[in-house]
Enzyme design. Structure first.
Site: not given
Ligand code: 3PG
Length: 209
Positions: A70, A42, A130, A46
């Site tokens: 995101t 994924e 999710k 961002r």
């Molecule tokens: C996110 O979308 O930020 C993910 O869940 C990643 O989370 P993490 O950085 O806490 O593993």
């Protein structure tokens, strides 16, 4: 490429979640993750170049299945697919986003963090959800409690999951895969430590066995 979320989850147990700022990192990062034995990734949306980075990772390693994360607004669905996203991930759902994701031409992993949200997403036809932010929203105990009333709903928890916690989440009957940034954290991407990322990816891929 997988055509349904069920297809997709058959191909992965651990999904590395990436945040990448520099396009030049796309190809070596794709190679490092593939060398470690992971196939499904994924990419968070961002950073300014997230779409281009996704496209370049796909060009470098066409076998990788890369989702765009995101996704917050309906307007992101089309550009993400045009950039080559094989699936879409959102941290939560609004009514408008739900409608847009229902008509996406690829598998979708929408985010939820409560029983009500899970019920609404399942009622809209989303089969795997999710669970975000997993640790902060109640972690394994919460997922275990959801299993009683909602036994059919399957989850991919993400959010502060570590290498040590991942196998514990995966042992839950309603967890089909987990995701997180621990495999390729931004600090390793920024320092271009591709060997460390391959090593983390191999450890994560071993959880599949
Ligand atoms: C996110 O979308 O930020 C993910 O869940 C990643 O989370 P993490 O950085 O806490 O593993």
């Amino acid at each position: 490429m997988p055509t349904s979320i069920r297809n997709l989850i058959e191909l992965c147990t651990v999904i590395p979640i990436l945040t990448v700022s520099r396009r030049e990192d796309a190809a070596p990062l794709a190679r490092a993750l593939k060398a470690g034995g992971l196939r499904v990734i994924e990419m968070t949306w961002r950073t300014q170049d997230a779409l281009d980075v996704l496209t370049e990772m796909k060009n470098a390693e066409p076998d990788l299945i890369i989702g765009m994360g995101t996704i917050l607004e309906p307007g992101q669905v089309e550009p993400a697919q045009r950039a080559g996203a094989d699936f879409l991930v959102s941290p939560g759902l609004t009514r408008d986003l739900e409608t847009a994701l229902e008509s996406a031409q690829c598998p979708v992993l929408p985010g939820v963090s409560t029983a009500s949200e899970a019920m609404q997403a399942a009622a809209a036809g989303f089969e795997v959800l999710k669970f975000f932010p997993a640790e902060q929203a109640g972690g394994m105990a919460y997922l275990n409690s959801l299993r009683g009333p909602l036994p059919e709903i399957q989850f991919c928890p993400t959010g502060s999951i570590t290498r040590d916690l991942a196998p514990q989440y995966l042992a839950l009957p309603n967890v089909v895969c987990v995701g997180g940034s621990w495999i390729a954290p931004s600090r390793l991407i920024e320092s271009q430590d591709w060997d460390a990322i391959t090593e983390n990816a191999a450890a994560a891929a071993a959880l599949t066995d």
